[in-house]
Design a protein around this motif. Structure first.
Motif, PDB file in Angstrom:
ATOM      1  N   HIS A 224      37.269   3.543  -0.548  1.00  0.00           N
ATOM      2  CA  HIS A 224      38.237   2.913  -0.256  1.00  0.00           C
ATOM      3  C   HIS A 224      39.766   3.044   0.057  1.00  0.00           C
ATOM      4  N   VAL A 225      39.729   3.072   1.522  1.00  0.00           N
ATOM      5  CA  VAL A 225      41.090   3.365   2.542  1.00  0.00           C
ATOM      6  C   VAL A 225      40.505   2.482   3.182  1.00  0.00           C
ATOM      7  N   MET A 226      41.879   1.813   4.107  1.00  0.00           N
ATOM      8  CA  MET A 226      41.442   0.793   5.349  1.00  0.00           C
ATOM      9  C   MET A 226      41.931   2.446   6.508  1.00  0.00           C
ATOM     10  N   HIS A 227      41.026   2.117   7.736  1.00  0.00           N
ATOM     11  CA  HIS A 227      41.301   2.861   8.223  1.00  0.00           C
ATOM     12  C   HIS A 227      41.684   2.203   9.874  1.00  0.00           C
ATOM     13  N   ILE A 228      43.075   2.200  10.607  1.00  0.00           N
ATOM     14  CA  ILE A 228      43.548   1.130  11.651  1.00  0.00           C
ATOM     15  C   ILE A 228      44.123   1.413  12.912  1.00  0.00           C
ATOM     16  N   ASP A 229      43.000   0.951  13.782  1.00  0.00           N
ATOM     17  CA  ASP A 229      43.914   1.809  14.559  1.00  0.00           C
ATOM     18  C   ASP A 229      44.173   0.494  15.503  1.00  0.00           C
ATOM     19  N   ALA A 230      45.464   0.646  15.920  1.00  0.00           N
ATOM     20  CA  ALA A 230      46.090  -0.180  16.536  1.00  0.00           C
ATOM     21  C   ALA A 230      46.377   0.073  18.211  1.00  0.00           C
ATOM     22  N   THR A 231      47.105  -0.617  18.421  1.00  0.00           N
ATOM     23  CA  THR A 231      47.827  -0.007  20.297  1.00  0.00           C
ATOM     24  C   THR A 231      48.674  -1.201  20.672  1.00  0.00           C
ATOM     25  N   ILE A 232      50.007  -0.657  20.299  1.00  0.00           N
ATOM     26  CA  ILE A 232      50.870  -1.735  21.155  1.00  0.00           C
ATOM     27  C   ILE A 232      51.357  -1.744  22.837  1.00  0.00           C
ATOM     28  N   ILE A 233      51.208  -3.010  22.914  1.00  0.00           N
ATOM     29  CA  ILE A 233      51.174  -2.786  24.523  1.00  0.00           C
ATOM     30  C   ILE A 233      52.727  -3.638  24.723  1.00  0.00           C
ATOM     31  N   CYS A 234      52.885  -2.626  26.402  1.00  0.00           N
ATOM     32  CA  CYS A 234      54.430  -3.338  26.521  1.00  0.00           C
ATOM     33  C   CYS A 234      54.128  -3.411  28.255  1.00  0.00           C
ATOM     34  N   GLU A 235      55.138  -3.719  28.894  1.00  0.00           N
ATOM     35  CA  GLU A 235      54.909  -4.212  30.317  1.00  0.00           C
ATOM     36  C   GLU A 235      55.554  -3.400  30.620  1.00  0.00           C
ATOM     37  N   ARG A 236      56.318  -2.082  30.782  1.00  0.00           N
ATOM     38  CA  ARG A 236      57.227  -1.526  31.678  1.00  0.00           C
ATOM     39  C   ARG A 236      56.693  -0.058  30.881  1.00  0.00           C
ATOM     40  N   ASP A 237      56.766   1.106  32.466  1.00  0.00           N
ATOM     41  CA  ASP A 237      56.467   2.633  31.592  1.00  0.00           C
ATOM     42  C   ASP A 237      58.033   2.859  31.195  1.00  0.00           C
ATOM     43  N   SER A 238      58.695   2.673  31.569  1.00  0.00           N
ATOM     44  CA  SER A 238      59.800   3.309  30.657  1.00  0.00           C
ATOM     45  C   SER A 238      60.382   2.128  29.121  1.00  0.00           C
ATOM     46  N   HIS A 239      59.529   1.401  29.163  1.00  0.00           N
ATOM     47  CA  HIS A 239      59.500   0.640  27.701  1.00  0.00           C
ATOM     48  C   HIS A 239      58.414   1.865  26.937  1.00  0.00           C
ATOM     49  N   LYS A 240      57.171   2.404  27.576  1.00  0.00           N
ATOM     50  CA  LYS A 240      56.838   2.560  26.768  1.00  0.00           C
ATOM     51  C   LYS A 240      57.677   4.183  26.083  1.00  0.00           C
ATOM     52  N   GLY A 241      58.431   4.510  26.814  1.00  0.00           N
ATOM     53  CA  GLY A 241      58.577   5.965  26.377  1.00  0.00           C
ATOM     54  C   GLY A 241      60.136   6.065  25.248  1.00  0.00           C
ATOM     55  N   ILE A 242      60.630   4.368  25.380  1.00  0.00           N
ATOM     56  CA  ILE A 242      61.129   4.253  24.510  1.00  0.00           C
ATOM     57  C   ILE A 242      60.906   3.771  23.064  1.00  0.00           C
TER      58      ILE A 242
END
Length: 299
Positions: A224-242
């Motif tokens: 009865h629990v929906m398990h969701i794994d998701a990846t946010i994709i960004c274009e720059r290393d500096s964005h990843k940190g933010i």
């Protein structure tokens, strides 16, 4: 088949940020299109369905018509312009103003090429004085021969009933395409990805959002629990940190606000795990765009 029942397709067009997704969510009464004050939020055509006693309207939401800057931009413009000829009525959403700028003139040029009836929808009338609305109507009336002009407020629903009546006038008589329960043909995974992206857009600073996509890696119901794994994709290393934030604080904020919305939509408990990955220039790669659900061959 019901007597005198109408059914057909309507498309919402307009410059980025005029409130197309807000209007669609208001008409359907559910959150389907993601809303954000950042332009180009809607990337795929979203089909939503409104069924009333008189008829059924299938709304095709298109990305905002704008001048394309990269492959993703071209794809969005192509979908927007092609859909104008494939529907029974075009709804052009504009902001309340007497100034008709270059962006609006570009849309008027596109509209002159199609035979479909166009209804001008002047949105955000809750932000202006009632007596000013006539001047906005007059300004647009001189530019194009509209089938009808309807002022509305997508945010509070003012005059949206009238808009539904006007749309139905331009639909052919015919049977329902979908049953009464259907509100969208978007797959659940896609809506979940879009909800996560919406929350990221709300939480992040202005310089990042255009360059993010969300991929759903896993979506499985267990006990009865929906398990969701998701990846946010960004274009720059500096964005990843933010996106991750100090000690993961930003990612946590995106995750908890997204989880709340997803639980409301799926009507069950959700365990959401988010990751962040850098994919440089994904918006200019056909392969990566297909990977993230933007398939040109479908349109």
């Amino acid at each position: 088949m019901k007597e005198n029942f109408k059914s057909g397709f309507a498309t919402l067009i307009g410059r980025p940020n005029v409130g197309k997704s807000t209007l669609m969510n208001q008409l359907i009464g559910q959150k389907i299109a993601i809303t954000s004050n950042k332009p180009q939020t809607t990337r795929n055509r979203i089909q939503t369905v409104l069924t009333t006693e008189e008829g059924q309207i299938v709304f095709v939401d298109t990305p905002g018509i704008h001048k394309a800057k990269n492959k993703l931009g071209e794809y969005m413009v192509n979908i927007a312009e092609r859909s104008l000829n494939e529907v029974d009525v075009v709804l052009w959403l504009v902001e309340p103003s007497t100034f008709i700028g270059a962006g609006e003139k570009h849309i008027i040029e596109q509209l002159k090429k199609v035979k479909t009836p166009v209804v001008l929808v002047i949105n955000k009338i809750d932000m202006v004085k009632k007596e000013e609305i006539l001047t906005f109507i007059d300004a647009y009336r001189t530019e194009y021969d509209f089938a009808a002009i309807v002022p509305v407020s997508a945010r509070n629903g003012e005059n949206t009933d009238e808009l539904v009546k006007v749309i139905l006038q331009y639909l052919p008589y015919g049977p329902q395409f979908y049953d009464e329960e259907t509100v969208t043909d978007q797959p659940e995974r896609q809506i979940v990805a879009e909800l996560i992206r919406e929350k990221a857009l709300h939480c992040l600073q202005d310089e990042i959002p255009h360059g993010i996509a969300v991929a759903i890696d896993r979506m499985k119901m267990e006990k009865h629990v929906m398990h969701i794994d998701a990846t946010i994709i960004c274009e720059r290393d500096s964005h990843k940190g933010i996106i991750i934030g100090k000690q993961g604080s930003m990612l946590k904020k995106i995750g908890s606000t997204a989880r709340y919305e997803i639980e409301r939509m799926l009507d069950c408990k959700v365990n959401l795990k988010l990751w962040v990955k850098v994919q440089k220039n994904w918006r200019d790669s056909d392969f990566l765009m297909k990977n993230f659900g933007y398939r040109q061959d479908e349109y």
